[in-house]
Design a protein around this motif. Structure first.
Motif, mmCIF file in Angstrom:
data_model
loop_
_atom_site.group_PDB
_atom_site.id
_atom_site.type_symbol
_atom_site.label_atom_id
_atom_site.label_comp_id
_atom_site.label_asym_id
_atom_site.label_seq_id
_atom_site.Cartn_x
_atom_site.Cartn_y
_atom_site.Cartn_z
ATOM 1 N N VAL A 1 -8.413 -4.044 -2.784
ATOM 2 C CA VAL A 1 -8.401 -5.223 -1.910
ATOM 3 C C VAL A 1 -8.613 -6.461 -2.783
ATOM 4 N N LYS B 1 -3.567 4.180 -5.910
ATOM 5 C CA LYS B 1 -5.039 4.102 -6.036
ATOM 6 C C LYS B 1 -5.492 4.463 -7.454
ATOM 7 N N ARG C 1 -9.871 -10.004 -3.490
ATOM 8 C CA ARG C 1 -10.827 -10.971 -2.925
ATOM 9 C C ARG C 1 -10.273 -12.365 -3.211
ATOM 10 N N GLY D 1 -11.646 -5.418 -5.183
ATOM 11 C CA GLY D 1 -12.563 -4.379 -4.727
ATOM 12 C C GLY D 1 -11.768 -3.248 -4.097
ATOM 13 N N PHE D 2 -12.446 -2.370 -3.379
ATOM 14 C CA PHE D 2 -11.749 -1.242 -2.750
ATOM 15 C C PHE D 2 -12.122 -1.163 -1.282
ATOM 16 N N ASP D 3 -11.167 -0.711 -0.476
ATOM 17 C CA ASP D 3 -11.489 -0.494 0.936
ATOM 18 C C ASP D 3 -12.070 0.912 1.109
ATOM 19 N N GLY D 4 -12.362 1.280 2.339
ATOM 20 C CA GLY D 4 -13.033 2.548 2.611
ATOM 21 C C GLY D 4 -12.271 3.774 2.129
ATOM 22 N N PHE E 1 -8.103 2.064 -1.384
ATOM 23 C CA PHE E 1 -7.052 1.108 -1.736
ATOM 24 C C PHE E 1 -7.670 -0.171 -2.280
ATOM 25 N N LEU F 1 0.816 -1.215 0.000
ATOM 26 C CA LEU F 1 0.000 0.000 0.000
ATOM 27 C C LEU F 1 0.850 1.265 0.000
ATOM 28 N N TRP G 1 -7.926 -3.102 -10.743
ATOM 29 C CA TRP G 1 -9.370 -3.397 -10.768
ATOM 30 C C TRP G 1 -9.889 -3.466 -12.204
#
Lengths: 391, 296, 91
Positions: free
Chosen positions: C64, C42, C66, C56-59, C62, C37, C47
């Protein structure tokens, strides 16, 4: 109701119009063409509010119907002979996807040699595809059966594609008086198709899927079970239709003078009408003969045949097709249906009328006389032109 | 977080059965991002029959109708007719077929659909061979490529014949819209699909779908190879709208086709002469495309 | 997930309605992507190019991975401009 003097082909067209089909998809072939020409006229004049897809082949004709049907449309197509053979793959698709397509087929012999005249090779060759099959004897029966076919095909207990056939030229291009039910009557008899179990926009659903060996058989058995239910459902539908129109064509195996008969000839299509006259004449000579007509070939009327065969000594099958290396298709089916009876009648197979050769009163009489005197089960090609006199 | 350059909506689910690095899967993903969820997708025999996962699962969040291998065009026409009759006017009908199912066995039905002006989108994802059956040559396999039916040995140098120009065949039908897209250029891909969606009439999308096992490269190279296909002019990006051609990606100087060919095992046997021959053909096709662009 | 074991469990027509993400494809993987990270900008490229919808994306934006679905194709690592994704052999 009005009475029109029309061909068997127009009987198909009028039935599809009265059924208010949403989608017609068809490709021309002799002798089917006037069915779809008439439908094109109905659409052009606004009498029928359908989409008419002018496809580039019969294969596409049936695919378009299947896809339209998968979305919930009522669909109709018609073909004949080589066109039906080209559709063969899609016949399996229609049944497997459980899309209740209705199709008119004008029975025509298969090339080569080229022939535009009737026999049943084209449709009996489709017996393993999961389609319900009706064979017509008159233009009236073609119209009535086609209307019933829509309701049968779409019935939630059935949901199988259905074909209604007619003999080339004997019906397709011969005009007869036909009672045409009114639109109001048919709207009561055949309401719009329910959109259950069809594709829904915005939903994750795949129709056709692929399955492993763990479940494929069970899906196929569902088709088998539906075909098994089709007989009873059809009897109900025909009763209903009879209440509406006063006409009942006699279920899957209509019979003629079989009550006291010791000998019965099994027929299909228009040869039946000729055979009725022969039965009358032979009865006048003291022969206790009768007829049974295979109006449905799928589902095969096993139950009716067994009930009939229990009381007769001899059954002959008049086949307007031949399965090379075996026998006539109807014969093998009849034999299969009767094998488990404790007392089996003598069975004979008479192959006649291929490629449109006339099945005359003499043809039928010769077959019946042969049936009365010789045991089976061999197949005889009736009136075959050979130096040694045939057989 | 940077702004997303293609729509966030995912209409292809995870769990699907595609090979790692599958270009055909990206084609479906970008396509549905462009078309949205009011779509019905009809799919003949092809990799996606399997990718879409076995019963009782499905990888698409829109209805998918399996159809016969050779009949995608007819299936689109049938769905469109039914949708119109049943009042589903806002639905986009999409056919999604591989290259064999389009340029070979399905060409007749495609031609029929285009000629009768069916309002639908036909997408051909082109992995340049019959990949689902294990890499047999199709009419869309490029010249020189190894496949299992065009082996490389003493008497055989891969496929002898050039790739069938499906866009020219489609263009001859005067479709409402036709475009080439490439998974390496998702923004251009989605934009063209969105454009196609807004147009009525027969539309065609030719999508390049690199295939790691079939083209014989390592799965992480799918995008890089896709990019090279366009930047060497092997697979130019263009669109045809009402007969007017427009090239949507033009480099000042294209990279040599060698840069593309050397990335894949299916071309590994090609010698200098053969590469030069392919280069000459690519140059000629590009020149012709530039000329087409000047016609109105 | 509904179980389909005998004929009575099946719909009349072969219509599949269970979304495919009940199937986990993690076992296909030999190498797993691991994101650093500190290097990630970003940019979403990972993706954008993932064929398995496995990113996917975190809050805070960044990416993530799966890991139930990632098949380890490594397109993300290959296309990542700042080289923030390493492919690490699965144990």
């Amino acid at each position: 109701m009005v009475e029109l003097v029309i061909s068997g082909n127009y009987a198909q067209s009028y039935a599809a119009k009265l059924a208010r089909v949403h989608v017609v998809s068809a490709y021309p072939i002799t002798p089917q063409t006037s069915i779809v020409e008439k439908l094109a006229e109905f659409v052009a004049s606004g009498e029928l509010h359908a989409e008419y897809i002018k496809v580039e082949s019969e294969h596409s004709a049936l695919q378009a119907c299947i896809s339209a049907s998968a979305l919930g449309a009522r669909t109709y197509t018609a073909t004949s002979s080589q066109g039906l053979l080209l559709m063969h793959e899609l016949l399996h698709w229609a049944a497997g996807a459980r899309t209740p397509v209705v199709m008119g087929v004008v029975n025509r012999a298969v090339a080569p040699p080229w022939s535009i005249w009737t026999d049943h090779t084209d449709t009996v060759a489709q017996r393993d595809t999961g389609w319900i099959q009706f064979y017509g004897e008159s233009n009236q029966e073609v119209l009535d059966t086609t209307l019933m076919a829509f309701r049968l095909a779409e019935h939630p207990e059935v949901r199988l594609p259905t074909m209604v056939t007619e003999d080339a030229f004997y019906l397709s291009h011969t005009v007869e008086p036909v009672d045409i039910p009114s639109q109001e009557e048919i709207d009561r008899f055949l309401p719009p198709r329910e959109r259950s179990a069809t594709l829904e926009v915005g939903t994750a659903m795949r129709l056709g899927s692929f399955t492993g060996p763990d479940l494929y058989m069970e899906f196929r058995h569902k088709i088998a079970a539906a075909m098994g239910r089709a007989r009873d459902v059809f009897l109900e539908i025909e009763d209903d239709y009879a209440r509406l129109t006063g006409r009942n064509h006699g279920g899957p195996l209509p019979t003629y003078k079989v009550d006291d008969a010791d000998t019965v000839l099994v027929t299909m299509g228009t040869a039946t009408t000729t055979a009725k006259g022969v039965v009358d004449a032979m009865r006048a000579d003291g022969h206790k003969v009768g007829l049974a007509k295979l109006r449905t070939f799928r589902p095969f009327p096993v139950q009716e045949l067994r009930e009939l065969a229990g009381g007769v000594d001899r059954i002959g099958v008049l086949d307007r097709s031949f399965t090379f290396g075996a026998a006539g298709a109807a014969f093998t089916e009849v034999a299969g249906a009767l094998y488990s009876l404790p007392q089996r009648p003598v069975l004979r197979d008479f192959v006649a009328g291929l490629g449109g050769r006339d099945i005359t009163a003499t043809t039928v009489r010769e077959a019946l006389l042969d049936l009365l005197t010789r045991d089976g089960p061999e197949a005889a090609w009736v009136e075959l032109k050979r130096r040694d006199g045939g057989d | 977080m940077a702004r997303l350059t293609i729509p966030a909506e995912e209409l292809v689910r995870s769990g699907h059965s595609a090979c790692p690095g599958c270009g055909a899967t990206l084609v479906m993903r970008y396509l549905l991002k462009g078309v949205g969820n009011r779509a019905i997708v009809t799919v003949p025999a092809c990799c996606w029959t399997v990718i879409g996962t076995p019963f009782p699962t499905t990888a698409l969040d829109v209805p998918m109708l399996d159809c016969a291998f050779e009949a995608t065009g007819a299936s689109i026409s049938g769905l469109r007719a039914a949708a119109d009759q049943l009042g589903l006017k806002d639905v986009t009908i999409v056919g999604f077929a591989g290259d064999g199912g389009t340029v070979d066995i399905g060409l007749q039905a495609l031609s029929g659909m285009l000629e009768r002006r069916t309002d639908g989108i036909y997408v051909m994802y082109d992995n340049e061979a019959y990949m689902n059956t294990g890499v047999q040559r199709s009419g869309a396999t490029p010249e020189g490529a190894w496949t299992t039916t065009t082996p490389v040995d003493e008497f055989s140098r891969g496929k002898l014949e050039p790739k069938k120009d499906i866009m020219a065949i489609v263009a001859a039908h005067r479709p409402a819209y036709a475009a080439t897209v490439n998974v390496a250029f998702p923004e251009d891909f989605v934009k063209k699909v969105q454009k196609a969606k807004a147009i009525k009439g027969p539309r065609f999308v030719h999508a390049l779908a690199p295939c790691p096992p079939g083209w014989r490269y390592s799965s992480e190279k799918t995008i890089e190879i896709g990019r090279l296909a366009t930047d060497t002019n092997m697979f130019p990006l263009y669109e045809i709208e009402d007969g007017v051609y427009r090239i949507t990606r033009k480099l000042g100087v294209a990279k040599p086709v060698r840069d593309y060919l050397k990335t894949q095992g299916r071309f590994a046997h090609l010698g200098e002469t053969e590469v030069a021959q392919i280069q000459a053909e690519v140059d000629a096709r590009w020149k012709r495309l530039l000329a087409l662009e000047t016609l109105v | 997930m509904k179980q389909y074991e005998v004929e009575e469990d099946l719909p009349e027509a072969p219509i599949a309605t269970t979304p495919s993400d009940v199937i986990h494809t993690a076992s296909w993987r030999t190498f797993r992507p691991v994101i650093d990270l500190k290097l990630c900008t970003k940019c979403n490229v990972c993706w954008k190019f993932c064929p398995d919808d496995a990113i996917g994306f975190d809050g805070v934006g960044f990416p993530v991975i799966r890991l139930d679905y990632c098949k380890g194709c490594a397109i993300c690592a290959e296309e990542c401009k700042p080289k923030a994704i390493a492919m690490v052999k699965e144990e």
